[in-house]
Write a protein that holds these residues in place. Sequence first.
Motif, PDB file in Angstrom:
ATOM      1  N   ALA A   1       5.285  -2.999   2.811  1.00  0.00           N
ATOM      2  CA  ALA A   1       3.858  -3.164   3.598  1.00  0.00           C
ATOM      3  C   ALA A   1       2.919  -3.913   2.983  1.00  0.00           C
ATOM      4  O   ALA A   1       2.419  -4.722   3.624  1.00  0.00           O
ATOM      5  CB  ALA A   1       3.242  -1.796   3.893  1.00  0.00           C
ATOM      6  N   GLN A   2       2.799  -3.952   1.724  1.00  0.00           N
ATOM      7  CA  GLN A   2       1.829  -4.806   1.121  1.00  0.00           C
ATOM      8  C   GLN A   2       2.170  -6.218   0.871  1.00  0.00           C
ATOM      9  O   GLN A   2       1.400  -7.066   1.504  1.00  0.00           O
ATOM     10  CB  GLN A   2       1.609  -4.256  -0.416  1.00  0.00           C
ATOM     11  CG  GLN A   2       1.127  -3.000  -0.597  1.00  0.00           C
ATOM     12  CD  GLN A   2       1.050  -2.314  -2.116  1.00  0.00           C
ATOM     13  OE1 GLN A   2       1.778  -2.832  -2.869  1.00  0.00           O
ATOM     14  NE2 GLN A   2       0.597  -1.083  -1.953  1.00  0.00           N
TER      15      GLN A   2
ATOM     16  N   GLN B   1      -1.700  -2.915   9.672  1.00  0.00           N
ATOM     17  CA  GLN B   1      -1.625  -2.294   8.735  1.00  0.00           C
ATOM     18  C   GLN B   1      -1.636  -0.729   8.866  1.00  0.00           C
ATOM     19  O   GLN B   1      -0.914  -0.022   8.224  1.00  0.00           O
ATOM     20  CB  GLN B   1      -2.899  -2.330   7.841  1.00  0.00           C
ATOM     21  CG  GLN B   1      -3.133  -1.755   6.471  1.00  0.00           C
ATOM     22  CD  GLN B   1      -4.355  -2.142   5.998  1.00  0.00           C
ATOM     23  OE1 GLN B   1      -5.189  -2.669   6.220  1.00  0.00           O
ATOM     24  NE2 GLN B   1      -4.739  -1.461   4.716  1.00  0.00           N
ATOM     25  N   GLY B   2      -2.211  -0.241  10.010  1.00  0.00           N
ATOM     26  CA  GLY B   2      -1.976   1.090  10.457  1.00  0.00           C
ATOM     27  C   GLY B   2      -0.805   1.345  10.892  1.00  0.00           C
ATOM     28  O   GLY B   2      -0.175   2.424  10.707  1.00  0.00           O
TER      29      GLY B   2
ATOM     30  N   LEU C   1      -3.243  -8.546  13.333  1.00  0.00           N
ATOM     31  CA  LEU C   1      -2.764  -8.678  12.084  1.00  0.00           C
ATOM     32  C   LEU C   1      -3.903  -8.387  10.958  1.00  0.00           C
ATOM     33  O   LEU C   1      -3.902  -7.915   9.819  1.00  0.00           O
ATOM     34  CB  LEU C   1      -2.264 -10.008  11.617  1.00  0.00           C
ATOM     35  CG  LEU C   1      -0.846 -10.557  12.365  1.00  0.00           C
ATOM     36  CD1 LEU C   1      -0.495 -12.019  12.397  1.00  0.00           C
ATOM     37  CD2 LEU C   1       0.115  -9.332  11.842  1.00  0.00           C
ATOM     38  N   GLU C   2      -5.247  -8.896  11.110  1.00  0.00           N
ATOM     39  CA  GLU C   2      -6.307  -9.059  10.270  1.00  0.00           C
ATOM     40  C   GLU C   2      -7.483  -7.940  10.759  1.00  0.00           C
ATOM     41  O   GLU C   2      -7.926  -7.411   9.959  1.00  0.00           O
ATOM     42  CB  GLU C   2      -6.916 -10.185  10.176  1.00  0.00           C
ATOM     43  CG  GLU C   2      -6.075 -11.204   9.615  1.00  0.00           C
ATOM     44  CD  GLU C   2      -6.907 -12.650   9.652  1.00  0.00           C
ATOM     45  OE1 GLU C   2      -8.079 -12.643   9.563  1.00  0.00           O
ATOM     46  OE2 GLU C   2      -6.038 -13.818   9.661  1.00  0.00           O
ATOM     47  N   GLY C   3      -7.166  -7.223  12.003  1.00  0.00           N
ATOM     48  CA  GLY C   3      -8.229  -6.132  12.248  1.00  0.00           C
ATOM     49  C   GLY C   3      -7.825  -4.950  12.013  1.00  0.00           C
ATOM     50  O   GLY C   3      -8.555  -3.817  12.297  1.00  0.00           O
ATOM     51  N   GLY C   4      -6.636  -4.693  11.233  1.00  0.00           N
ATOM     52  CA  GLY C   4      -6.142  -3.287  10.891  1.00  0.00           C
ATOM     53  C   GLY C   4      -5.001  -2.698  11.691  1.00  0.00           C
ATOM     54  O   GLY C   4      -4.452  -1.678  11.118  1.00  0.00           O
TER      55      GLY C   4
ATOM     56  N   THR D   1      -1.258 -12.963   6.381  1.00  0.00           N
ATOM     57  CA  THR D   1      -2.831 -13.249   6.319  1.00  0.00           C
ATOM     58  C   THR D   1      -2.874 -14.480   5.639  1.00  0.00           C
ATOM     59  O   THR D   1      -3.004 -14.629   4.639  1.00  0.00           O
ATOM     60  CB  THR D   1      -3.607 -12.099   5.743  1.00  0.00           C
ATOM     61  OG1 THR D   1      -3.220 -10.940   6.187  1.00  0.00           O
ATOM     62  CG2 THR D   1      -5.143 -12.531   5.815  1.00  0.00           C
ATOM     63  N   PRO D   2      -2.964 -15.791   6.567  1.00  0.00           N
ATOM     64  CA  PRO D   2      -2.871 -17.116   5.865  1.00  0.00           C
ATOM     65  C   PRO D   2      -4.249 -17.437   5.457  1.00  0.00           C
ATOM     66  O   PRO D   2      -5.378 -16.920   5.931  1.00  0.00           O
ATOM     67  CB  PRO D   2      -2.200 -17.873   7.161  1.00  0.00           C
ATOM     68  CG  PRO D   2      -2.777 -17.168   8.260  1.00  0.00           C
ATOM     69  CD  PRO D   2      -2.442 -16.073   7.876  1.00  0.00           C
TER      70      PRO D   2
END
Length: 327
Positions: free
Chosen positions: A310-311, A293-294, A287-290, A318-319
């Motif tokens: 997506a945004q 998002q990819g 979740l937070e390492g990309g 991302t709490p």
Amino acid sequence: MAKSTKEISSSANKISVLAQNSTSKEISQKQASFNLGIEKNADFGDVGMGVLSDGTPYLNQRGLAALCGVQNAHIGTISSQWNDDDEKPRIKAIKAILEKAGYTAASAHFEILHAGRTHYCYPAEVCLAVLEYYAFDAGSNCQPEARDNFRLLAGSKLREMIYSQLGYDPSGKNSAKFERWHERIALNYQSAPKGYFHVFNEAHTIIYELIMAGADIGANFVVDISIGQHWSKHWEASGLAAQFERGKYPHRYPDSHPQSKSNPQESWCYPLAALGEFRQWLQDVYLEGGKFQGYLQGKVSKGQIAPSVAQLAIATLTPPALPKPGG
């Protein structure tokens, strides 16, 4: 021409996605209590509200009293006198207001047994009639709170307020959004063997937030496959495979997915002893390492989701961190 009236009963004013019963007869209080349940309910300050299983929004006795600015007992008296042979002027006035709006009611409220206790549920239309009475027609008993609240809640606004406060979708559109995901849950919620977990069940929060953000989760949007592939690579690369032994289990797709043609499909399941490792990796790396998002950017580039979806999903998942002691 006389205005037609609708009867407020357990089959009246059903939400638009349900079939209407044009020949429904009056249902007694006892029958209504048997047929109806409470779909959602909550208390907001002094106002208790909910939605019945047929989609009817309601206030409880205490909530209606608070809006009207009167004691709870006054609302109870309205209910107890509703069908008296010698109809009191107050009841006659409230029924006239109700009839003017196009409704009749065999009783002022439904008594519904829910979560071990009886709830007194006043349909929104009855609430508005009582509220209008105490706002303008009760003589010396008119209440300023009732006037203020009636101006805010007249028409459909009370219904909308109850639905909004409870997060209830009367159109049924949100339910349809979850349909294909629920089909997969029904097929797979117990598919991993005892002592193991699988990525599909652990991905529920991510899938839920994607649906709420507006993603069309279905055959072409299976985020748990992305999670599973990245987790499997991490499992091997991090040495977890040397500490734990994973296995295979049969995973099935519903008929609405083309993947169902090859059911059942073998999928990895992991020992519960490694669940903490997975959840830490899911938050920190996926979740937070990309990686998430990819994955979403790939969907955006293919036109399968809007950039705003997506945004919103990334921001929601991302709490914030806990504040540091003394901070």
